[in-house]
Design a protein around this motif. Structure first.
Motif, short mmCIF file in Angstrom:
data_model
loop_
_atom_site.label_atom_id
_atom_site.label_comp_id
_atom_site.label_asym_id
_atom_site.label_seq_id
_atom_site.Cartn_x
_atom_site.Cartn_y
_atom_site.Cartn_z
N GLY A 67 43.92 68.37 28.32
CA GLY A 67 43.10 69.22 29.19
C GLY A 67 43.88 70.49 29.51
O GLY A 67 45.11 70.47 29.62
N ALA A 68 43.15 71.58 29.67
CA ALA A 68 43.80 72.88 29.89
C ALA A 68 44.73 72.87 31.10
O ALA A 68 45.86 73.37 31.03
CB ALA A 68 42.72 73.95 30.07
N HIS A 69 44.27 72.26 32.21
CA HIS A 69 45.08 72.27 33.43
C HIS A 69 45.63 70.87 33.76
O HIS A 69 46.16 70.66 34.84
CB HIS A 69 44.25 72.81 34.59
CG HIS A 69 43.76 74.20 34.32
ND1 HIS A 69 44.56 75.31 34.45
CD2 HIS A 69 42.55 74.64 33.86
CE1 HIS A 69 43.87 76.39 34.11
NE2 HIS A 69 42.65 76.01 33.73
N GLY A 70 45.45 69.94 32.81
CA GLY A 70 46.03 68.60 32.95
C GLY A 70 47.28 68.50 32.10
O GLY A 70 48.35 68.98 32.48
N SER A 71 47.14 67.92 30.91
CA SER A 71 48.32 67.74 30.04
C SER A 71 48.95 69.06 29.64
O SER A 71 50.17 69.14 29.47
CB SER A 71 47.91 66.99 28.77
OG SER A 71 47.36 65.76 29.09
N ASN A 72 48.15 70.08 29.46
CA ASN A 72 48.71 71.39 29.08
C ASN A 72 49.55 71.97 30.23
O ASN A 72 50.41 72.81 30.00
CB ASN A 72 47.58 72.36 28.72
CG ASN A 72 48.10 73.66 28.15
OD1 ASN A 72 48.83 73.67 27.16
ND2 ASN A 72 47.76 74.76 28.80
N ARG A 73 49.32 71.49 31.42
CA ARG A 73 50.13 71.92 32.59
C ARG A 73 51.34 71.01 32.77
O ARG A 73 52.46 71.48 32.96
CB ARG A 73 49.25 71.88 33.85
CG ARG A 73 50.00 72.06 35.15
CD ARG A 73 49.02 72.17 36.31
NE ARG A 73 48.16 71.01 36.45
CZ ARG A 73 48.44 69.94 37.21
NH1 ARG A 73 49.56 69.89 37.90
NH2 ARG A 73 47.59 68.92 37.27
N THR A 74 51.10 69.68 32.68
CA THR A 74 52.18 68.73 33.01
C THR A 74 53.03 68.34 31.81
O THR A 74 54.15 67.87 31.99
CB THR A 74 51.57 67.45 33.60
OG1 THR A 74 50.73 66.84 32.61
CG2 THR A 74 50.75 67.74 34.85
N GLY A 75 52.49 68.48 30.59
CA GLY A 75 53.25 68.13 29.39
C GLY A 75 53.22 66.65 29.07
O GLY A 75 53.98 66.19 28.22
N ARG A 76 52.33 65.88 29.69
CA ARG A 76 52.24 64.45 29.40
C ARG A 76 50.78 64.04 29.27
O ARG A 76 49.93 64.51 30.05
CB ARG A 76 52.92 63.64 30.50
CG ARG A 76 53.22 62.21 30.09
CD ARG A 76 53.99 61.46 31.15
NE ARG A 76 53.16 61.20 32.32
CZ ARG A 76 53.62 60.66 33.46
NH1 ARG A 76 54.90 60.32 33.56
NH2 ARG A 76 52.81 60.47 34.47
N MET A 77 50.50 63.16 28.32
CA MET A 77 49.12 62.76 28.03
C MET A 77 48.39 62.24 29.28
O MET A 77 48.96 61.44 30.02
CB MET A 77 49.11 61.64 26.98
CG MET A 77 49.61 62.06 25.62
SD MET A 77 48.24 62.49 24.56
CE MET A 77 49.13 63.14 23.13
N PHE A 78 47.18 62.71 29.47
CA PHE A 78 46.30 62.24 30.56
C PHE A 78 46.95 62.36 31.94
O PHE A 78 46.68 61.56 32.82
CB PHE A 78 45.89 60.77 30.34
CG PHE A 78 44.85 60.58 29.25
CD1 PHE A 78 43.51 60.82 29.50
CD2 PHE A 78 45.23 60.18 27.98
CE1 PHE A 78 42.56 60.63 28.51
CE2 PHE A 78 44.28 60.00 26.97
CZ PHE A 78 42.96 60.23 27.24
#
Ligand code: SF4
Length: 231
Positions: A67-78
């Protein structure tokens, strides 16, 4: 370090440094610059997201894309988005994770007997990778599939993950079954000893499905209970 973990580390390094899909590189990096107001203080990851969990585990969980502001933000799946908020409590209840929350890479989450990966490693516009982008990313998944030597089952989250998993299983077993039932929630394929791994399907736990009631907590719980029983 075992050979499997060394190979996985090399693979993850390749994933993180991949710039093969120009549209997705541009998109994931643009999100890093623009951010979302709620996460303005975050230093966004903005790179492809590697797989997560126990590569020696028995179950592969396959999703679509970060997700744009999920994994793309945190670097970890889901991690850090609505899909993860729905997924991890269900996995925790079924005994597959150490905790029900997934907030950041430093939250202490441990996965038990499962490995999580995705068809596409970069956040796509509108959550829709193109066919070509998924094909570009496919070799990474192929290699994870090979590294998971103890794998007995795949849980595919959504139709696109189902198609990819089915293709991998066909190739691995040298089969081309006809009259396969269409994708649907809660279907189990290859639950015999002749074909491995088995394939269990679920609707994707995206907000679009969970907020409309297409995928309820009860339906999702049943998926993980089934997966647990199949071990
Ligand atoms: S989607 Fe996959 S192949 Fe494309 S740039 Fe990202 S990691 Fe590379």
């Amino acid at each position: 370090m075992s050979d499997i973990h060394r190979n996985l580390s090399e693979l993850n390094l390749e994933v993180i440094n991949c710039r093969r899909c120009s549209r997705l590189v541009e998109w994931r990096e643009r999100i890093v610059r623009t951010k979302k107001r709620a996460y303005f203080e975050w230093d966004y990851w903005g790179k492809p997201v590697p797989g997560l969990g126990d590569i020696n585990g028995k179950i592969l969980i396959l999703g679509l894309a970060p997700g744009a502001h999920g994994s793309n933000r945190t670097g970890r799946m889901f991690t850090g988005d609505a899909s993860g908020d729905f997924l991890y409590p269900a996995l925790y209840d079924a005994g597959f994770t150490s905790q029900p929350e997934a907030l950041s890479v430093n939250d202490g989450l441990k996965l038990k007997n499962i490995y999580i990966s995705a068809v596409c490693r970069c956040a796509p516009p509108d959550n829709k990778p193109t066919r070509e982008e998924m094909a570009n990313c496919r070799p990474f998944l192929d290699r994870e599939f090979t590294l998971m030597r103890n794998m007995v089952g795949v849980v595919a989250l959504g139709k696109i993950a189902f198609d990819s998993a089915l293709d991998l299983i066909k190739k691995q077993n040298g089969i081309n079954p006809t009259n396969m039932p269409k994708f649907g929630h809660g279907k189990l394929y290859f639950s015999n000893d002749r074909v491995r791994p088995w394939l269990l399907t679920s609707y994707h736990p995206s907000r679009q499905n969970t907020q409309t009631g297409r995928l309820t907590k009860k339906m999702f719980k049943e998926i993980w209970e089934t997966a647990r029983k199949l071990l």
